[in-house]
Motif scaffolding. Sequence first.
Motif, PDB file in Angstrom:
ATOM      1  N   ASN A  48       0.839  -1.199   0.000  1.00 35.10           N
ATOM      2  CA  ASN A  48       0.000   0.000   0.000  1.00 35.10           C
ATOM      3  C   ASN A  48       0.878   1.255   0.000  1.00 35.10           C
ATOM      4  O   ASN A  48       2.106   1.174   0.032  1.00 35.10           O
ATOM      5  N   TRP A  49       0.228   2.425   0.030  1.00 36.82           N
ATOM      6  CA  TRP A  49       0.978   3.679  -0.062  1.00 36.82           C
ATOM      7  C   TRP A  49       1.884   3.904   1.146  1.00 36.82           C
ATOM      8  O   TRP A  49       2.954   4.523   1.011  1.00 36.82           O
ATOM      9  N   VAL A  50       1.485   3.410   2.312  1.00 36.46           N
ATOM     10  CA  VAL A  50       2.331   3.563   3.494  1.00 36.46           C
ATOM     11  C   VAL A  50       3.649   2.834   3.288  1.00 36.46           C
ATOM     12  O   VAL A  50       4.734   3.375   3.581  1.00 36.46           O
ATOM     13  N   ASP A  51       3.599   1.617   2.784  1.00 35.58           N
ATOM     14  CA  ASP A  51       4.810   0.833   2.546  1.00 35.58           C
ATOM     15  C   ASP A  51       5.689   1.462   1.471  1.00 35.58           C
ATOM     16  O   ASP A  51       6.919   1.377   1.524  1.00 35.58           O
ATOM     17  N   TRP A  96       7.638   6.709  10.289  1.00 35.53           N
ATOM     18  CA  TRP A  96       6.204   6.961  10.439  1.00 35.53           C
ATOM     19  C   TRP A  96       5.355   5.712  10.216  1.00 35.53           C
ATOM     20  O   TRP A  96       4.213   5.650  10.657  1.00 35.53           O
ATOM     21  N   ARG A  97       5.903   4.767   9.485  1.00 34.77           N
ATOM     22  CA  ARG A  97       5.080   3.658   9.005  1.00 34.77           C
ATOM     23  C   ARG A  97       4.380   2.874  10.121  1.00 34.77           C
ATOM     24  O   ARG A  97       3.183   2.582   9.995  1.00 34.77           O
ATOM     25  N   PRO A  98       5.058   2.508  11.221  1.00 37.58           N
ATOM     26  CA  PRO A  98       4.336   1.749  12.254  1.00 37.58           C
ATOM     27  C   PRO A  98       3.147   2.502  12.831  1.00 37.58           C
ATOM     28  O   PRO A  98       2.111   1.906  13.133  1.00 37.58           O
ATOM     29  N   TYR A  99       3.268   3.828  12.976  1.00 42.56           N
ATOM     30  CA  TYR A  99       2.170   4.619  13.539  1.00 42.56           C
ATOM     31  C   TYR A  99       1.030   4.768  12.539  1.00 42.56           C
ATOM     32  O   TYR A  99      -0.153   4.731  12.916  1.00 42.56           O
ATOM     33  N   LEU A 100       1.373   4.931  11.272  1.00 38.53           N
ATOM     34  CA  LEU A 100       0.332   4.989  10.241  1.00 38.53           C
ATOM     35  C   LEU A 100      -0.390   3.657  10.124  1.00 38.53           C
ATOM     36  O   LEU A 100      -1.605   3.608   9.920  1.00 38.53           O
ATOM     37  N   ARG A 101       0.353   2.558  10.270  1.00 39.88           N
ATOM     38  CA  ARG A 101      -0.297   1.240  10.257  1.00 39.88           C
ATOM     39  C   ARG A 101      -1.167   1.061  11.489  1.00 39.88           C
ATOM     40  O   ARG A 101      -2.225   0.426  11.425  1.00 39.88           O
ATOM     41  N   LEU A 102      -0.728   1.601  12.609  1.00 39.64           N
ATOM     42  CA  LEU A 102      -1.523   1.527  13.840  1.00 39.64           C
ATOM     43  C   LEU A 102      -2.865   2.224  13.634  1.00 39.64           C
ATOM     44  O   LEU A 102      -3.893   1.792  14.172  1.00 39.64           O
ATOM     45  N   SER A 103      -2.872   3.296  12.833  1.00 43.42           N
ATOM     46  CA  SER A 103      -4.097   4.038  12.536  1.00 43.42           C
ATOM     47  C   SER A 103      -4.840   3.478  11.327  1.00 43.42           C
ATOM     48  O   SER A 103      -5.857   4.047  10.910  1.00 43.42           O
ATOM     49  N   ARG A 104      -4.337   2.375  10.757  1.00 39.51           N
ATOM     50  CA  ARG A 104      -4.908   1.745   9.557  1.00 39.51           C
ATOM     51  C   ARG A 104      -4.919   2.709   8.360  1.00 39.51           C
ATOM     52  O   ARG A 104      -5.793   2.607   7.491  1.00 39.51           O
ATOM     53  N   ALA A 105      -3.941   3.615   8.303  1.00 42.38           N
ATOM     54  CA  ALA A 105      -3.846   4.490   7.134  1.00 42.38           C
ATOM     55  C   ALA A 105      -3.534   3.687   5.877  1.00 42.38           C
ATOM     56  O   ALA A 105      -3.790   4.163   4.766  1.00 42.38           O
ATOM     57  N   MET A 158     -10.073  10.309  13.663  1.00 42.34           N
ATOM     58  CA  MET A 158     -10.798   9.583  14.698  1.00 42.34           C
ATOM     59  C   MET A 158     -10.896   8.090  14.388  1.00 42.34           C
ATOM     60  O   MET A 158     -10.946   7.270  15.289  1.00 42.34           O
ATOM     61  N   ARG A 159     -10.930   7.745  13.102  1.00 42.40           N
ATOM     62  CA  ARG A 159     -10.821   6.320  12.780  1.00 42.40           C
ATOM     63  C   ARG A 159      -9.432   5.822  13.203  1.00 42.40           C
ATOM     64  O   ARG A 159      -9.286   4.733  13.756  1.00 42.40           O
ATOM     65  N   GLY A 160      -8.408   6.652  12.958  1.00 43.99           N
ATOM     66  CA  GLY A 160      -7.067   6.282  13.398  1.00 43.99           C
ATOM     67  C   GLY A 160      -6.971   6.148  14.901  1.00 43.99           C
ATOM     68  O   GLY A 160      -6.342   5.210  15.419  1.00 43.99           O
ATOM     69  N   ALA A 161      -7.615   7.064  15.622  1.00 36.91           N
ATOM     70  CA  ALA A 161      -7.612   6.990  17.080  1.00 36.91           C
ATOM     71  C   ALA A 161      -8.344   5.744  17.564  1.00 36.91           C
ATOM     72  O   ALA A 161      -7.889   5.060  18.494  1.00 36.91           O
TER      73      ALA A 161
END
Length: 307
Positions: free
Chosen positions: A9-12, A19-28, A72-75
């Motif tokens: 995905n775009w995060v990878d 940043w990637r682990p935190y963005l994955r934590l938020s399901r970005a 908020m979805r990320g939270a």
Amino acid sequence: MPVADSAGNWVDRWAPPAWRPYLRLSRADRPIGTWLLLLPCWWGVGLAMIADRPRLVDLWIVIACGFGSVVMRGAGCTWNDITDRDFDGAVARTASRPLPSGQVTTLGALVWLGLQCAVGLALLLTLKTGAIWLGVASLALVGIYPFAKRFTWWPQVFLGLAFNWGALLAFVAHGGTLHPAAILLYAAGICWTLFYDTIYAHQDTEDDALIGIKSTARLFGDDSPRWLAGFAAGAVMLLAAAASSAGPDGVLARLAVTVAVAGFALHLAWQLSRFDPRDSRGLLRLFRSNRDAGLVAALFLAVAGLV
């Protein structure tokens, strides 16, 4: 390390490695959840325009709900992963998530949760007072949801209560008050969530049974198609009732409402025709396709409000 069921995905590809682990934590890396949180908000705006009239503030509500749904979805996902970190480590599909895999510490996740909530609060404070209080009240539902699968076979109900709260919030953000049409719309969204999240939960029934996680997918088993048909019918009928209760004025408005409801109904029927609980990839595709079902309804409710 990418999450097992969300590689490429775009995060990878583009996000800075730190940043990637935190963005994955938020399901970005998986935006479908953001869409499913956002679309009831846009439904609420469209319905409010039908019940009242279009207002300039509606444009800001649409934008604020867009950004708010992201954070908020990320939270919510961050909070879910904090509470489920031990369960996630025992399920093959979720063992590579940032917390169980050790990419993020629990303290780091809590700080990230606080930052996302702060951004969400800043956006919420730009809306009408009634909408602000509704936003604050939603935190109780968000807080309870991760624990629901421990004590009820119906955790999807709690997800529906939380994910569709935006329909009420956006409606009140438009005019400052609630209307019976908004309550009907909220109920339609809850039925829709029961539909799509039961489909999603069928991916994990074997692992969930091993670790004692409850879900409607496990509860319904082979009867799932019948239950899914009932949830779909409930969502469609309640959406139609909500739009009718708002009182669309004029032939074009009534036509747009009809298209919104019919398009939504046809998409759910299409999903039912392709439901196969043994096909994990197919289940995920059906779940993600609900973005399109919700967009059809949002678009034509907005058209009805504008004309």
